[in-house]
Enzyme design. Sequence first.
Site, PDB file in Angstrom:
ATOM      1  N   ASN A   9       0.880  -1.179   0.000  1.00 14.02           N
ATOM      2  CA  ASN A   9       0.000   0.000   0.000  1.00 14.02           C
ATOM      3  C   ASN A   9       0.914   1.225   0.000  1.00 14.02           C
ATOM      4  O   ASN A   9       1.495   1.568   1.028  1.00 14.02           O
ATOM      5  CB  ASN A   9      -0.878  -0.019   1.253  1.00 14.02           C
ATOM      6  CG  ASN A   9      -1.663   1.271   1.423  1.00 14.02           C
ATOM      7  OD1 ASN A   9      -1.803   2.046   0.482  1.00 14.02           O
ATOM      8  ND2 ASN A   9      -2.173   1.498   2.624  1.00 14.02           N
ATOM      9  N   TRP A  10       1.018   1.846  -1.165  1.00 20.91           N
ATOM     10  CA  TRP A  10       1.970   2.972  -1.285  1.00 20.91           C
ATOM     11  C   TRP A  10       1.422   4.261  -0.693  1.00 20.91           C
ATOM     12  O   TRP A  10       2.113   5.268  -0.662  1.00 20.91           O
ATOM     13  CB  TRP A  10       2.345   3.183  -2.758  1.00 20.91           C
ATOM     14  CG  TRP A  10       3.193   2.094  -3.321  1.00 20.91           C
ATOM     15  CD1 TRP A  10       3.706   1.015  -2.666  1.00 20.91           C
ATOM     16  CD2 TRP A  10       3.647   1.978  -4.682  1.00 20.91           C
ATOM     17  NE1 TRP A  10       4.444   0.232  -3.527  1.00 20.91           N
ATOM     18  CE2 TRP A  10       4.422   0.802  -4.765  1.00 20.91           C
ATOM     19  CE3 TRP A  10       3.469   2.752  -5.833  1.00 20.91           C
ATOM     20  CZ2 TRP A  10       5.015   0.376  -5.955  1.00 20.91           C
ATOM     21  CZ3 TRP A  10       4.064   2.330  -7.020  1.00 20.91           C
ATOM     22  CH2 TRP A  10       4.835   1.158  -7.075  1.00 20.91           C
ATOM     23  N   LYS A  11       0.181   4.258  -0.290  1.00 23.40           N
ATOM     24  CA  LYS A  11      -0.447   5.473   0.262  1.00 23.40           C
ATOM     25  C   LYS A  11      -0.186   6.650  -0.682  1.00 23.40           C
ATOM     26  O   LYS A  11      -0.136   6.463  -1.886  1.00 23.40           O
ATOM     27  CB  LYS A  11       0.069   5.750   1.684  1.00 23.40           C
ATOM     28  CG  LYS A  11      -0.001   4.511   2.570  1.00 23.40           C
ATOM     29  CD  LYS A  11       0.169   4.833   4.016  1.00 23.40           C
ATOM     30  CE  LYS A  11       0.258   3.538   4.805  1.00 23.40           C
ATOM     31  NZ  LYS A  11       0.159   3.733   6.234  1.00 23.40           N
ATOM     32  N   HIS A  95      -9.419   1.278   4.886  1.00 29.06           N
ATOM     33  CA  HIS A  95      -8.140   1.420   5.606  1.00 29.06           C
ATOM     34  C   HIS A  95      -8.353   2.351   6.797  1.00 29.06           C
ATOM     35  O   HIS A  95      -9.137   3.293   6.718  1.00 29.06           O
ATOM     36  CB  HIS A  95      -7.086   1.986   4.651  1.00 29.06           C
ATOM     37  CG  HIS A  95      -5.704   1.956   5.212  1.00 29.06           C
ATOM     38  ND1 HIS A  95      -5.267   2.887   6.122  1.00 29.06           N
ATOM     39  CD2 HIS A  95      -4.685   1.090   5.007  1.00 29.06           C
ATOM     40  CE1 HIS A  95      -4.013   2.600   6.455  1.00 29.06           C
ATOM     41  NE2 HIS A  95      -3.634   1.520   5.792  1.00 29.06           N
ATOM     42  N   GLU A  97      -6.752   4.737   7.906  1.00 28.36           N
ATOM     43  CA  GLU A  97      -6.538   6.170   7.605  1.00 28.36           C
ATOM     44  C   GLU A  97      -7.774   6.760   6.942  1.00 28.36           C
ATOM     45  O   GLU A  97      -8.096   7.930   7.142  1.00 28.36           O
ATOM     46  CB  GLU A  97      -5.286   6.339   6.723  1.00 28.36           C
ATOM     47  CG  GLU A  97      -4.019   6.107   7.540  1.00 28.36           C
ATOM     48  CD  GLU A  97      -2.835   5.573   6.754  1.00 28.36           C
ATOM     49  OE1 GLU A  97      -2.848   5.653   5.506  1.00 28.36           O
ATOM     50  OE2 GLU A  97      -1.889   5.074   7.392  1.00 28.36           O
ATOM     51  N   GLU A 167      -5.433  -4.932  10.631  1.00 28.77           N
ATOM     52  CA  GLU A 167      -4.405  -3.916  10.834  1.00 28.77           C
ATOM     53  C   GLU A 167      -4.674  -3.169  12.134  1.00 28.77           C
ATOM     54  O   GLU A 167      -5.467  -2.217  12.156  1.00 28.77           O
ATOM     55  CB  GLU A 167      -4.414  -2.913   9.679  1.00 28.77           C
ATOM     56  CG  GLU A 167      -4.147  -3.530   8.328  1.00 28.77           C
ATOM     57  CD  GLU A 167      -3.550  -2.506   7.370  1.00 28.77           C
ATOM     58  OE1 GLU A 167      -2.451  -2.751   6.897  1.00 28.77           O
ATOM     59  OE2 GLU A 167      -4.182  -1.461   7.145  1.00 28.77           O
ATOM     60  N   GLY A 173       2.409   2.218  10.671  1.00 31.84           N
ATOM     61  CA  GLY A 173       3.356   3.327  10.487  1.00 31.84           C
ATOM     62  C   GLY A 173       4.063   3.745  11.771  1.00 31.84           C
ATOM     63  O   GLY A 173       4.716   4.783  11.814  1.00 31.84           O
ATOM     64  N   SER A 212       3.393  -2.214  10.377  1.00 36.50           N
ATOM     65  CA  SER A 212       4.859  -2.237  10.524  1.00 36.50           C
ATOM     66  C   SER A 212       5.485  -3.598  10.202  1.00 36.50           C
ATOM     67  O   SER A 212       6.438  -4.023  10.867  1.00 36.50           O
ATOM     68  CB  SER A 212       5.261  -1.744  11.915  1.00 36.50           C
ATOM     69  OG  SER A 212       4.794  -0.426  12.111  1.00 36.50           O
ATOM     70  N   GLY A 233       2.769  -0.989   4.303  1.00 39.25           N
ATOM     71  CA  GLY A 233       2.930   0.405   3.902  1.00 39.25           C
ATOM     72  C   GLY A 233       4.395   0.735   3.682  1.00 39.25           C
ATOM     73  O   GLY A 233       4.958   0.479   2.618  1.00 39.25           O
ATOM     74  N   GLY A 234       5.037   1.265   4.728  1.00 41.58           N
ATOM     75  CA  GLY A 234       6.414   1.767   4.624  1.00 41.58           C
ATOM     76  C   GLY A 234       7.387   0.826   3.929  1.00 41.58           C
ATOM     77  O   GLY A 234       8.132   1.249   3.024  1.00 41.58           O
TER      78      GLY A 234
HETATM   79  C1  PEP Z   1      -0.650   0.097   5.862  1.00 41.56           C
HETATM   80  O1  PEP Z   1      -0.495   1.096   5.194  1.00 41.56           O
HETATM   81  O2  PEP Z   1      -1.674  -0.564   5.694  1.00 41.56           O
HETATM   82  C2  PEP Z   1       0.379  -0.265   6.828  1.00 41.56           C
HETATM   83  C3  PEP Z   1       0.228  -1.356   7.526  1.00 41.56           C
HETATM   84  O3  PEP Z   1       1.454   0.588   6.955  1.00 41.56           O
HETATM   85  P1  PEP Z   1       2.869   0.230   7.651  1.00 41.56           P
HETATM   86  O4  PEP Z   1       3.321  -1.080   7.070  1.00 41.56           O
HETATM   87  O5  PEP Z   1       3.770   1.369   7.268  1.00 41.56           O
HETATM   88  O6  PEP Z   1       2.632   0.133   9.107  1.00 41.56           O
END
Ligand code: PEP
Length: 250
Positions: A9-11, A95, A97, A167, A173, A212, A233-234
């Site tokens: 997930n590149w956000k 999500h 966010e 999640e 994040g 994470s 994500g990251g």
């Molecule tokens: C996400 O964006 O769904 C996520 C889990 O981010 P991260 O891996 O950065 O925690």
Amino acid sequence: MRKPLMAGNWKMNKTIPDAVSFIKELKNTVADVKDVEILVCPTFTALYAVNNELKNSSAKLGAQNIFWEEKGAFTGEISPSMLKDAGCSYVIIGHSERRQYFGETDETVNKKTKAAIAAGLIPIVCVGETLKEREENITFKIIEKQVKEGIANLSVQEAENIVIAYEPVWAIGTGKTATPEQAQEVHEFIRKIYRQMYATAADKVRILYGGSVNPCNVSDLMKKNDIDGGLVGGASLKIEDFAKLINFAK
Ligand code: PEP
């Protein structure tokens, strides 16, 4: 047997040229991977270009959001068939966010999930508790509501083909990962709820962990029975890290 899925997930990151050059590298790096499904979810503006670059690759394309109407006066929204048109096969829905900053609810998650399925897209429905909810010991209650309301009213066949992402909001994040045991406990619970809703679809539905995930923790998470992949994500933004996640079993 559920095929593992590693989804990036590149956000709101990467320009179109950045996204395309990432995919060029990804194709070379993971060309021989057969036993893990690979998914990238760029921003809307990069979808078309990334799809062109993904031709002749087994990696799939997904979007990060969707609207439930097909067309009309909905300024700024993107319909299910527009995502198909851009080459998507998956879409992330609900999500945390989007729930936190854009007012998404279990009701809108359900509308989006059904619209995605109707258009032939595979929804990745996100659920997860906040830190406050975990500390109040209401994690299971929150997750049960999100699953029962957000993923309501599907046929068994539809229910087995979607993806659920657990999640925990406190792990997204933040660099704080749920332990494999904490994650497995909730994944097992989600499968139990799903069995009450959709019987045997519970054995087929893939449940991803997100929060994470990184090259150091991925293999321990993936050893757990009910963890079928990651929503990342990251660590999906850097090719070396994402490739390590995809090759978690090596
Ligand atoms: C996400 O964006 O769904 C996520 C889990 O981010 P991260 O891996 O950065 O925690």
